[in-house]
Design an enzyme around this catalytic site. Structure first.
Site, PDB file in Angstrom:
ATOM      1  N   GLN A  17      46.671  44.889  81.522  1.00 29.84           N
ATOM      2  CA  GLN A  17      46.206  44.143  82.664  1.00 29.84           C
ATOM      3  C   GLN A  17      45.450  43.068  82.127  1.00 29.84           C
ATOM      4  O   GLN A  17      44.567  43.104  81.043  1.00 29.84           O
ATOM      5  CB  GLN A  17      45.338  45.060  83.389  1.00 29.84           C
ATOM      6  CG  GLN A  17      46.156  45.775  84.290  1.00 29.84           C
ATOM      7  CD  GLN A  17      45.269  46.712  85.532  1.00 29.84           C
ATOM      8  OE1 GLN A  17      45.645  47.763  85.974  1.00 29.84           O
ATOM      9  NE2 GLN A  17      44.397  46.086  85.872  1.00 29.84           N
ATOM     10  N   SER A  97      47.391  50.039  76.888  1.00 30.74           N
ATOM     11  CA  SER A  97      47.312  50.672  78.065  1.00 30.74           C
ATOM     12  C   SER A  97      48.574  50.750  78.849  1.00 30.74           C
ATOM     13  O   SER A  97      49.544  51.065  78.336  1.00 30.74           O
ATOM     14  CB  SER A  97      46.062  50.078  78.743  1.00 30.74           C
ATOM     15  OG  SER A  97      45.752  50.701  80.009  1.00 30.74           O
ATOM     16  N   LEU A  98      48.473  49.865  79.853  1.00 31.40           N
ATOM     17  CA  LEU A  98      49.652  49.683  80.941  1.00 31.40           C
ATOM     18  C   LEU A  98      51.072  49.526  80.088  1.00 31.40           C
ATOM     19  O   LEU A  98      51.992  49.954  80.313  1.00 31.40           O
ATOM     20  CB  LEU A  98      49.221  48.442  81.721  1.00 31.40           C
ATOM     21  CG  LEU A  98      50.674  48.105  82.509  1.00 31.40           C
ATOM     22  CD1 LEU A  98      51.323  48.887  83.485  1.00 31.40           C
ATOM     23  CD2 LEU A  98      50.451  46.710  82.889  1.00 31.40           C
ATOM     24  N   ARG A 122      50.139  54.854  89.399  1.00 32.90           N
ATOM     25  CA  ARG A 122      48.983  54.816  88.505  1.00 32.90           C
ATOM     26  C   ARG A 122      47.867  53.692  89.085  1.00 32.90           C
ATOM     27  O   ARG A 122      46.719  54.219  88.836  1.00 32.90           O
ATOM     28  CB  ARG A 122      49.503  54.533  86.872  1.00 32.90           C
ATOM     29  CG  ARG A 122      48.603  54.366  85.972  1.00 32.90           C
ATOM     30  CD  ARG A 122      49.105  54.027  84.640  1.00 32.90           C
ATOM     31  NE  ARG A 122      48.415  54.184  83.557  1.00 32.90           N
ATOM     32  CZ  ARG A 122      47.643  52.759  83.109  1.00 32.90           C
ATOM     33  NH1 ARG A 122      47.810  51.748  83.692  1.00 32.90           N
ATOM     34  NH2 ARG A 122      47.137  53.050  81.928  1.00 32.90           N
ATOM     35  N   HIS A 201      39.965  53.923  81.631  1.00 30.04           N
ATOM     36  CA  HIS A 201      39.888  54.652  80.436  1.00 30.04           C
ATOM     37  C   HIS A 201      38.443  55.317  80.207  1.00 30.04           C
ATOM     38  O   HIS A 201      37.892  55.187  79.126  1.00 30.04           O
ATOM     39  CB  HIS A 201      40.216  53.614  79.013  1.00 30.04           C
ATOM     40  CG  HIS A 201      41.512  53.194  79.406  1.00 30.04           C
ATOM     41  ND1 HIS A 201      42.568  53.838  78.980  1.00 30.04           N
ATOM     42  CD2 HIS A 201      42.256  51.846  79.497  1.00 30.04           C
ATOM     43  CE1 HIS A 201      43.609  53.226  79.278  1.00 30.04           C
ATOM     44  NE2 HIS A 201      43.430  52.104  79.402  1.00 30.04           N
ATOM     45  N   GLN A 250      46.354  59.318  78.351  1.00 32.04           N
ATOM     46  CA  GLN A 250      45.759  57.610  78.183  1.00 32.04           C
ATOM     47  C   GLN A 250      44.763  57.162  79.604  1.00 32.04           C
ATOM     48  O   GLN A 250      44.032  56.278  79.230  1.00 32.04           O
ATOM     49  CB  GLN A 250      47.161  57.055  78.168  1.00 32.04           C
ATOM     50  CG  GLN A 250      46.971  55.495  77.867  1.00 32.04           C
ATOM     51  CD  GLN A 250      47.852  54.840  78.638  1.00 32.04           C
ATOM     52  OE1 GLN A 250      47.704  54.481  79.939  1.00 32.04           O
ATOM     53  NE2 GLN A 250      48.826  54.059  77.836  1.00 32.04           N
TER      54      GLN A 250
END
Length: 308
Positions: A17, A97-98, A122, A201, A250
């Site tokens: 992101q 991440s993503l 998500r 996170h 994650q």
């Protein structure tokens, strides 16, 4: 696991992101049928997503539930054009991440449609996990060991992203992040509050992890065409059965990006290609492995200019 064998030393990287922009990948879709097919599938899977990517508005595209699948589509469009045009397959991949979902699509583990559906849910769950204003994130410039030490002494805050040797993002309740930021400033570090829609996170994302868990377990996973480094372990994975657990962890765990890039360099990677919009990851790679060769692959011009 031993380093993968390959005829090249390319690591494919996929952004998370913040790398989005209105119109991302539109020139690829116009120039290459394989990219057009990605955007067509994205629209079929999540109706309305393509128009949002192509024309915005940016405020709607930025919403977590929209931005996550949009970035997957843009990143995979860039990857598939490059793969088709060059005939190359990377030695290994990683995503921030993503971006781990994009990496898994590139590796053939997740289908594009499944990744789009998973990241839409998500993003929705992550947005719903914490009421607006209750959470916060802050970028800390300085020794990550000091960041970790301070966070350990304050309930409700934890390191969320180890992005670069002297850049660590902390995440948690707004009060705890503010307290930690003040303590870190007192110790000579710099703290920059981030404009985010939720505290990603960290433990506050536990409801999102629990909500996504059944979907992750129910999804189909194919064999790895090449291994992917998992965010939460910074280690290679080529076992499809481990993917649901790693993706669930994650959501609440830290993105260990510094260790990830160091591990890739240790495997002999000499070229890092960032697939998708922006160049955030290329910048981080340069800070983690000074002098590393980085290439952006997000536009038709990037594809035409590519050379090893």
């Amino acid at each position: 696991m031993s380093p993968p064998s390959s005829t090249n030393r390319i690591a494919a990287l996929f952004p998370g992101q913040g790398s989005h922009s209105v119109g991302m990948g539109a020139d690829l879709a116009a120039a290459f049928p394989v990219a057009e097919a990605v955007y067509a599938e994205a629209e079929q899977t999540l109706p309305g997503l393509r128009a949002l990517i192509e024309t915005g508005p940016i405020e709607d595209l930025t919403l977590t539930a929209n931005q996550q699948p949009a970035l997957v589509a843009a990143s995979i469009a860039a990857y598939r054009v490059w793969h088709e045009k060059t005939g190359l397959t990377p030695m290994v991949a990683a995503g921030h991440s993503l971006g781990e979902y994009s990496a898994l699509v590139a590796a053939g583990v997740l289908t594009l449609a499944n990744a789009l559906r998973l990241t839409r849910k998500r993003g929705t769950l992550m947005q719903q996990a914490v009421a607006p204003g209750d959470g916060a994130m802050s970028a800390i410039m300085g020794d990550p060991a000091v960041v970790a030490e301070v966070c350990e002494g304050i309930t409700g805050v934890q390191p969320a992203n180890f992005n670069a040797p002297t850049q660590t993002v902390i995440s948690g309740t707004a009060e705890a992040v503010a307290t930690a930021s003040a303590e870190l400033k007192a110790r000579g570090l710099k703290a920059i509050p981030l404009k985010v829609s939720a505290p990603f996170h960290c433990a506050l994302m536990a409801p999102a992890a629990a909500g996504l868990s059944p979907d992750l377990k129910a999804a189909a996973y194919g064999p790895f065409a090449f291994p992917v480094l998992a965010n939460v372990t910074a280690e290679l994975n080529d076992d499809p059965q481990r993917v649901p657990e790693l993706l669930e962890r994650q959501i609440t765990g830290a993105v260990r990006w510094v260790e990830t890039i160091e591990a890739l360099a240790g495997m002999g990677v000499d070229t890092f290609i960032e697939f998708g919009p922006g160049k955030v990851l290329s910048g981080l790679v340069g800070r983690i492995v000074p002098g590393a060769k980085t290439i952006q692959m997000g536009t038709a011009a990037d594809v035409e200019a590519f050379e090893l």
